[in-house]
Design an enzyme around this catalytic site. Structure first.
Site, mmCIF file in Angstrom:
data_model
loop_
_atom_site.group_PDB
_atom_site.id
_atom_site.type_symbol
_atom_site.label_atom_id
_atom_site.label_comp_id
_atom_site.label_asym_id
_atom_site.label_seq_id
_atom_site.Cartn_x
_atom_site.Cartn_y
_atom_site.Cartn_z
ATOM 1 N N SER A 234 0.827 -1.199 0.000
ATOM 2 C CA SER A 234 0.000 0.000 0.000
ATOM 3 C C SER A 234 0.868 1.258 0.000
ATOM 4 C CB SER A 234 -0.910 0.025 1.234
ATOM 5 O OG SER A 234 -1.792 -1.072 1.234
ATOM 6 N N GLU A 312 -6.824 -2.466 -9.003
ATOM 7 C CA GLU A 312 -7.778 -2.200 -7.921
ATOM 8 C C GLU A 312 -7.365 -0.996 -7.070
ATOM 9 O OE1 GLU A 312 -8.858 -6.953 -7.419
ATOM 10 O OE2 GLU A 312 -7.687 -5.912 -5.879
ATOM 11 N N PRO A 313 -7.357 0.200 -7.625
ATOM 12 C CA PRO A 313 -7.032 1.385 -6.831
ATOM 13 C C PRO A 313 -8.193 1.798 -5.933
ATOM 14 C CG PRO A 313 -7.635 2.048 -9.030
ATOM 15 C CD PRO A 313 -7.637 0.541 -9.029
ATOM 16 N N ARG A 315 -7.409 4.126 -2.496
ATOM 17 C CA ARG A 315 -6.855 5.338 -1.880
ATOM 18 C C ARG A 315 -6.535 6.400 -2.931
ATOM 19 N NH1 ARG A 315 -3.087 5.081 2.587
ATOM 20 N NH2 ARG A 315 -2.873 2.868 2.063
ATOM 21 N N TYR A 359 -0.319 3.792 12.258
ATOM 22 C CA TYR A 359 0.801 3.695 11.326
ATOM 23 C C TYR A 359 1.832 4.810 11.481
ATOM 24 C CZ TYR A 359 -2.693 0.873 8.790
ATOM 25 O OH TYR A 359 -3.641 -0.049 8.435
ATOM 26 N N CYS A 386 -8.695 9.370 25.466
ATOM 27 C CA CYS A 386 -7.804 9.104 26.597
ATOM 28 C C CYS A 386 -6.673 8.165 26.189
ATOM 29 C CB CYS A 386 -8.595 8.533 27.777
ATOM 30 S SG CYS A 386 -9.712 9.734 28.511
ATOM 31 N N GLU A 387 -5.876 8.606 25.242
ATOM 32 C CA GLU A 387 -4.704 7.888 24.757
ATOM 33 C C GLU A 387 -3.631 8.907 24.413
ATOM 34 O OE1 GLU A 387 -4.173 4.664 24.467
ATOM 35 O OE2 GLU A 387 -6.210 3.906 24.873
#
Length: 472
Positions: A234, A312-313, A315, A359, A386-387
């Site tokens: 990707s 197969e695009p 994004r 990511y 809360c992270e």
């Protein structure tokens, strides 16, 4: 202005922290005379007043234009080497009825990988024969539904699926077209690719195992083998990884031709886009030409006909067409040594865009409700969850007078944002609106707290535990 030492090396101080670089903003994005951001001719403040904050916004004309551009690029390249092509829109990037309609209107087919995505495509009126069905663990019910509804192709992902799909097709009295997903040993991401003998991953089968599985597929009268399918990664820049993978697949393709016709070769998707101005993806025209050239050269070397091609695009088409709008809640300057990073907290976060947390993905940000002549300040746009990893934009420059109540816009959020969204901390998923020709319309409803509570069967129950009574 000198760069903030806390800024990443790739991030330059902008000459104008209000500008909208074409590389990362939809084609319709602009500013009014007063400095407000408009998308599809609709002002950001108007959008939030009507639909609430946060809000996903998709530029319909931009998405349609990108779909058309991608299709035409592959068609030109394929025609040049004496074949034709099918371009599937990868629904996992973002799928709803409106987007499915846009894609099919522009001549694309649809790629799905779950019962839900398949149902959306069918409900949107997509002809089943124009749908490809992926998945490494398709349930028997999913296979049955796909076959019963006349899906165009099922991508076989493992040996066990051959028998399952064959039995289902026989029960329905049809011959089901299938592809076989293989691992070419090429894994690509952004600028680099790695070529090995095998890939250690959950999808597909090795090239070495392909002949055995294709023989198995061909042994069933209820199956028709279309060809090999491969997906190498990707967010890929450049054609080298695709070219190497295509060459490897065509070697096996040529061997398999000895056992029967193979009409097509599906080389998947994964084409990269610019998330920031530091990204420099290869144009789709150049990619299409380079991939076509290697396919033609390998087919000539192997002495075989060039097969029908498929891609197969996802994004590449929908990512740059999307923008997320937020409202600023708090501002917090944080000193790190002699430098300062300003944390700008907004009313969304990892529940509407998990990619930075998952990511480490980078995004850009701009003020949406106004422009400012204030000096650029390094900011980190934080979510409200809360992270500690709940970051929307790791690093960018905004005018230093950004304040609570300002509206922010984060571009290139059309792909893998809504589709990977969640209800973490019981936040409802934001709505999605399409903008075009100065009008906005809802294409995905947002969720309210009432919607979330309605899923909990314990809410509203008038139960009360008896108090504990001490005994002696």
């Amino acid at each position: 202005m000198t760069a903030n030492p806390l800024a990443p090396p790739w991030l330059a101080v902008p000459d104008d922290a209000n500008d909208l670089p074409r590389a990362v903003w939809p084609s319709s994005s602009a500013r009014t005379d007063s400095g407000e951001l408009t998308l599809g001719g609709v002002a950001a403040s108007e959008l939030l007043a009507q639909f609430g904050s946060p809000l996903y916004v998709v530029d319909e004309a931009d998405a349609r234009g990108r779909a058309r551009t991608v299709r035409e690029a592959f068609e030109r390249a394929s025609t040049r080497i004496g074949t034709d092509v099918t371009v599937y829109y990868a629904g996992k990037a973002f799928l709803c009825a409106a987007v499915a309609e846009w894609m099919t209107d522009e001549g694309l087919s649809i790629d799905v990988c779950s019962a839900g995505e398949f149902a959306v495509a069918l409900a949107a009126g997509v002809t089943p024969a124009r749908i490809g069905y992926h998945g490494n663990n398709k349930s028997l019910a999913e296979i049955d539904s796909a076959v019963e509804n006349g899906v165009g192709a099922i991508v076989i992902d493992s040996a066990i699926e051959v028998e399952r799909v064959a039995a289902t097709a026989a029960r329905h009295g049809v011959v089901q077209s299938v592809r076989l997903r293989v691992n070419s040993g090429v894994h690509a991401h952004t600028h680099d690719f790695l070529a090995t003998a095998h890939e250690d991953q959950k999808f597909g089968v090795t090239l070495d195992d392909a002949p055995t599985l294709v023989a198995s597929i061909r042994s069933y009268p209820s199956l028709r083998f279309l060809g090999l399918h491969c997906h190498i990664g990707s967010q890929i820049f450049g054609a080298d990884g695709f070219s190497e993978s295509a060459a490897r697949l065509l070697g096996v393709h040529a061997t398999l031709l000895e056992g029967g016709d193979i009409p097509e070769l599906n080389l998947g998707g994964g084409f990269g886009i610019a998330y920031t101005t530091a990204d420099d993806p290869t144009s789709i025209d150049l990619l299409a030409d380079q991939i076509a050239d290697i396919v033609a050269a390998e087919c000539a070397r192997l002495g075989i006909a060039v097969p029908h091609l498929a891609f197969e695009p996802g994004r590449l088409i929908i990512g740059p067409s999307g923008v997320t709008l937020y409202t600023v809640g708090t501002i917090k300057p944080v000193s790190v040594g002699d430098a300062v990073r300003t944390y700008v907290s907004v009313d969304g976060g990892m529940s509407d865009n998990v990619r930075p947390a998952l990511y480490g993905a980078d995004y850009s940000v701009r003020l949406a409700n106004r422009v400012s002549a204030a000096d650029p300040a390094l900011v980190r746009v934080a979510g409200k969850h809360c992270e500690s990893g709940d970051i929307v934009v790791h690093a960018d420059y905004l005018p230093g007078d950004v304040e609570p109540g300002d509206l922010l816009a984060v571009p290139v959020t059309g792909a893998y944002c809504w589709s990977m969204s969640s209800n973490y901390n019981y936040l409802g998923r934001p709505p999605v609106v399409a903008v075009v020709d100065r009008e906005a319309r809802l294409i995905m409803r947002g969720e309210t707290v009432d919607d979330l509570l309605a899923r909990d069967p314990g809410v509203g129950r008038q139960t009360r535990k008896a108090p504990l009574v001490a005994t002696h």
